[in-house]
Design an enzyme around this catalytic site. Structure first.
Site, short mmCIF file in Angstrom:
data_model
loop_
_atom_site.label_atom_id
_atom_site.label_comp_id
_atom_site.label_asym_id
_atom_site.label_seq_id
_atom_site.Cartn_x
_atom_site.Cartn_y
_atom_site.Cartn_z
NE ARG A 82 -2.23 -1.06 3.56
CZ ARG A 82 -2.00 -0.19 4.42
NH1 ARG A 82 -2.01 1.27 4.32
NH2 ARG A 82 -1.22 -0.44 5.71
CE1 TYR A 210 0.56 -5.93 -2.14
CE2 TYR A 210 -0.68 -4.08 -1.35
CZ TYR A 210 -0.18 -5.40 -0.90
OH TYR A 210 -0.26 -6.04 0.23
CE LYS A 219 -6.20 -3.40 5.04
NZ LYS A 219 -6.50 -3.99 6.35
CG HIS A 239 -7.41 -2.88 10.59
ND1 HIS A 239 -5.94 -2.26 10.69
CD2 HIS A 239 -7.33 -4.21 9.84
CE1 HIS A 239 -5.36 -3.12 10.08
NE2 HIS A 239 -6.00 -4.12 9.43
CB SER A 261 0.41 -4.18 9.67
OG SER A 261 1.20 -3.23 10.20
CB CYS A 263 0.10 -7.35 15.96
SG CYS A 263 0.89 -6.02 16.39
CG ASP A 288 -7.87 -7.09 7.46
OD1 ASP A 288 -6.94 -6.82 8.21
OD2 ASP A 288 -7.95 -6.30 6.19
NE ARG A 380 0.00 -8.40 2.27
CZ ARG A 380 -0.31 -7.92 3.19
NH1 ARG A 380 -1.74 -8.33 3.57
NH2 ARG A 380 -0.01 -6.94 3.98
O1 TSX Z 1 1.13 -13.98 15.74
C1 TSX Z 1 1.77 -14.05 16.69
N1 TSX Z 1 1.05 -14.20 17.81
C2 TSX Z 1 -0.46 -14.38 17.84
C3 TSX Z 1 -0.82 -15.55 17.78
C4 TSX Z 1 -2.14 -16.10 17.91
N2 TSX Z 1 3.23 -13.72 16.72
C5 TSX Z 1 3.73 -13.46 15.29
C6 TSX Z 1 3.67 -11.93 14.95
C7 TSX Z 1 4.04 -11.86 13.57
C8 TSX Z 1 3.16 -11.92 12.83
C9 TSX Z 1 3.76 -13.79 17.59
N3 TSX Z 1 5.00 -13.57 17.92
C10 TSX Z 1 3.13 -13.86 19.04
C11 TSX Z 1 1.88 -14.15 19.14
O2 TSX Z 1 1.10 -14.47 20.35
N4 TSX Z 1 4.02 -13.85 20.05
C12 TSX Z 1 5.18 -13.63 19.28
C13 TSX Z 1 6.54 -13.47 19.96
C14 TSX Z 1 7.11 -14.96 20.05
C15 TSX Z 1 7.98 -15.09 19.24
C16 TSX Z 1 8.65 -16.36 18.99
C17 TSX Z 1 8.58 -17.17 20.13
C18 TSX Z 1 7.61 -16.52 21.15
C19 TSX Z 1 7.02 -15.58 21.24
N5 TSX Z 1 9.03 -18.44 20.35
C20 TSX Z 1 9.49 -19.26 21.19
O3 TSX Z 1 9.07 -19.23 22.43
C21 TSX Z 1 10.09 -20.52 20.96
MN MN Z 2 -5.36 -5.36 7.74
#
Ligand code: TSX
Ligand code: MN
Length: 597
Positions: A82, A210, A219, A239, A261, A263, A288, A380
């Site tokens: 975007r 895109y 969006k 969102h 985004s 998360c 989303d 994507r």
């Molecule tokens: O999506 C994530 N969630 C929600 C899942 C239901 N991610 C990925 C974010 C990028 C898109 C996460 N990353 C989450 C999370 O709850 N937590 C984390 C941080 C994290 C990353 C790796 C580990 C633990 C926490 N790995 C180990 O503990 C081995």
């Molecule tokens: Mn979104």
């Protein structure tokens, strides 16, 4: 020429809707396509367009044994995300767009873009794509029509929306539809504009191919125009993912959650509970966008206006999101991932060994160990939600689902504890308004800078952010049975920079506490920031490989961190000037008083 086209357009048109026919004719007169094709959404049409897209190189068929019904698309390397700096809200007054949007005067924008659209479809086909955002026939559902010269857009819209004859039938002779005009143009970033005209229910998008810039239902309509319409009509376009969580007793609680985004919204929406939660089930309504309006019983009802998922591929694997892996195993369009020698797709963070050789997202040979990414970080998938093994049956219910809890989350390495419940609606809106997320390297190159992103709507609010927050506050009066509001943070780090909370499926423990709170089953502990789980009768930590100190660290509230947090929040509120809602300023003062007291 123009009148011939207009006549031809209405001759083949599967509608007699006079407003629609007149508008299509007018846009065709401007863009001058060689032919106009009205899309019906049929299987035969899909086949015809897919074959044509394969022939013209838009789509590369993948190995039908490994990825049945799947195709790879490579976008122009200058057109992979975007473009917020080229996205405009075109309202008569600049103040109506607010300080967080780019603004253009509507007539100036129409004039400028008309020059680009003039004759841009010569030698090309204009597709007329009628689509519904939301289950067909629903009171919350909106109709849009997108005119586009891209077969890739049509094939994506077919997955992401309820597209074709059914949408046209729902529209009937009404003039209440979003008018979307898109041309890929020459994909020149200097001639790329995404313009929204909320007063005209119109979107003009030029110069991009895109997703977020050209799949106008998502969006552009569902969030930017939707948020504007929501304020006019008394509802919320957000969102947010929507999920249903069902306990072993069969009680289902629906929850909406806003995360910026990067998360993991899609991961959360499809989460699989850990083994300690046998008998619990999480089902996806949406990943989303949520459209929410008060229902006849006084509760807040949410629909997912979309019919598919347009998700980030890298990082998706059988550990992070098994249901997404199943969802994209067939009938999926991949954009900007890498191609394997046996005709499958690959991306950074996929399960298994890194292949020795690939074709990268730009179509160039790639070797294991290369410093370049094989898949673009923003590559994507476009997949139908019907592929999701945990799709909620309610995803197709025109009534939507009653929301019991709203969650606001962000990526914060410190300051924000794992979970807390707002004291009341106004306090909850304050928590949403002050949401922030730390930048990851992918976005800016600067890591760990907090970017304020109120309700995860910063790039998607179609009007003044101050008015938007006031609309949230005002909604309290029209929802007799308010959802409870929560704040979460999965991303807190220890002093060594390691994530403290295991996240992913273990988030079920937080979700259970939220469910117990909204069902009025567990007591809670009051803190300066809100209500948190008690040491006893709080989070279920059974079977969790985490020390007591680590749990303490993930849930702790540090007053010095909050004093600097409040200073950082002030910068954001100052931006809103006199439009910063008084009720939120009072929430801020109360929090300062609690911290200083
Ligand atoms: O999506 C994530 N969630 C929600 C899942 C239901 N991610 C990925 C974010 C990028 C898109 C996460 N990353 C989450 C999370 O709850 N937590 C984390 C941080 C994290 C990353 C790796 C580990 C633990 C926490 N790995 C180990 O503990 C081995
Ligand atoms: Mn979104």
């Amino acid at each position: 020429m123009a009148s011939t086209q207009a006549a031809a357009a209405s001759e083949q048109a599967p509608t007699k809707n006079p407003t629609l026919l007149a508008w299509v004719a007018k846009m065709a007169a401007m863009t001058q396509p060689d032919r106009i094709v009205w899309c019906d959404g049929s299987e035969a049409e899909k086949q015809r367009l897919t074959e044509q897209a394969v022939k013209d190189g838009t789509l590369i068929p993948l190995n039908p044994q490994k990825r049945p019904g799947c195709y790879l698309h490579r976008s122009n390397p200058n057109d992979v995300a975007r473009v917020e700096h080229l996205t405009f809200i075109c309202t008569p007054n600049k103040t109506d767009a607010g300080p967080t949007n780019n603004w253009m005067e509507p007539e100036a924008a129409y004039t400028k873009l008309s020059q680009l659209f003039e004759g841009c479809m010569k030698g090309r086909t204009m597709y007329v794509v009628p689509y519904a955002m939301g289950p067909l026939g629903g009171a919350s559902t909106k109709i849009g029509v997108e005119l586009t010269d891209s077969d890739y857009v049509v094939l994506n819209m077919r997955i992401m929306t309820r597209m074709g004859k059914a949408a046209l039938d729902m529209l009937g002779d009404s003039d209440d539809f979003n008018r979307g005009l898109h041309s890929t143009g020459d994909v020149n970033p200097d001639r790329r504009y995404i313009c929204h005209f909320p007063q005209d229910n119109t979107i003009w998008s030029f110069g991009s191919g895109y997703g977020g810039n050209v799949l106008l239902g998502k969006k552009c309509l569902a969030l930017r125009i939707g948020s504007y319409l929501g304020r006019e009509e008394g509802w919320l376009a957000e969102h947010m993912l929507i999920l249903g969580v069902t306990s072993p007793k069969g009680e289902t609680t629906y929850i909406a959650a806003a995360f910026p985004s990067a998360c993991g919204k899609t991961n959360f929406a499809m989460m699989i509970p850990p083994k300690e939660y046998a008998g619990w089930k999480i089902e996806t309504v949406g990943d989303d966008i949520a459209w929410m309006r008060p229902g006849p019983d006084g509760r807040l009802y949410a629909i997912n206006p979309e019919a598919g998922y347009f998700g980030v591929v890298p990082g998706t694997n059988y550990k992070t999101n098994p249901n997404a892996m199943e969802t994209i195993s067939k009938d999926t369009l991949f954009t900007n991932v890498a191609l394997t020698p046996d005709g499958d797709v690959w991306w950074e963070g996929k399960d298994g060994e890194v292949p020795e050789e690939l074709i990268d997202w730009q179509g160039k040979p790639w070797k294991k160990g290369s410093t370049e990414k094989a898949a673009h970080p923003n590559s994507r998938f476009t997949a139908p939600m019907s592929n999701n093994p945990v799709l909620s049956a309610k995803a197709n219910d025109p009534q939507g689902v009653p929301i019991s809890a709203i969650i606001f989350g962000g990526r914060r390495s410190n300051t924000v504890p794992l979970v807390l419940q707002a004291f009341n609606w106004t306090h909850g809106v304050f928590l949403g308004a002050t949401m922030g997320s730390e930048t990851t390297a992918a976005a800016t190159g600067k890591v760990g800078v907090v970017r304020r992103d109120p309700m995860a709507m910063l790039p998607f609010c179609g009007y003044h952010m101050g008015d938007y927050l006031q609309h949230w506050l005002d909604m309290q009066k029209s929802i007799p049975q308010l959802p409870k509001i929560f704040q979460v943070n999965w991303f807190r780090q220890d002093k060594n920079g390691k994530f403290i909370w295991p996240g992913y499926g273990e988030n079920m423990r937080v979700l259970e506490w939220i469910v117990n709170r909204v069902q009025g089953r567990v007591p809670t502990q009051e803190t300066l920031l809100g209500w948190v789980p008690r040491q006893d009768q709080g989070l279920n930590l059974k079977g969790l490989d985490m020390s007591e100190e680590a749990v303490q660290e993930a849930t702790s509230i540090k007053e010095d961190e909050w004093k600097s947090e409040l200073k950082s929040q002030e910068v954001f509120f100052e931006q809103l000037g006199t439009k910063a809602p008084e009720a939120l300023m009072l929430q801020r003062k109360l929090l300062i008083a609690r911290l200083d007291g």
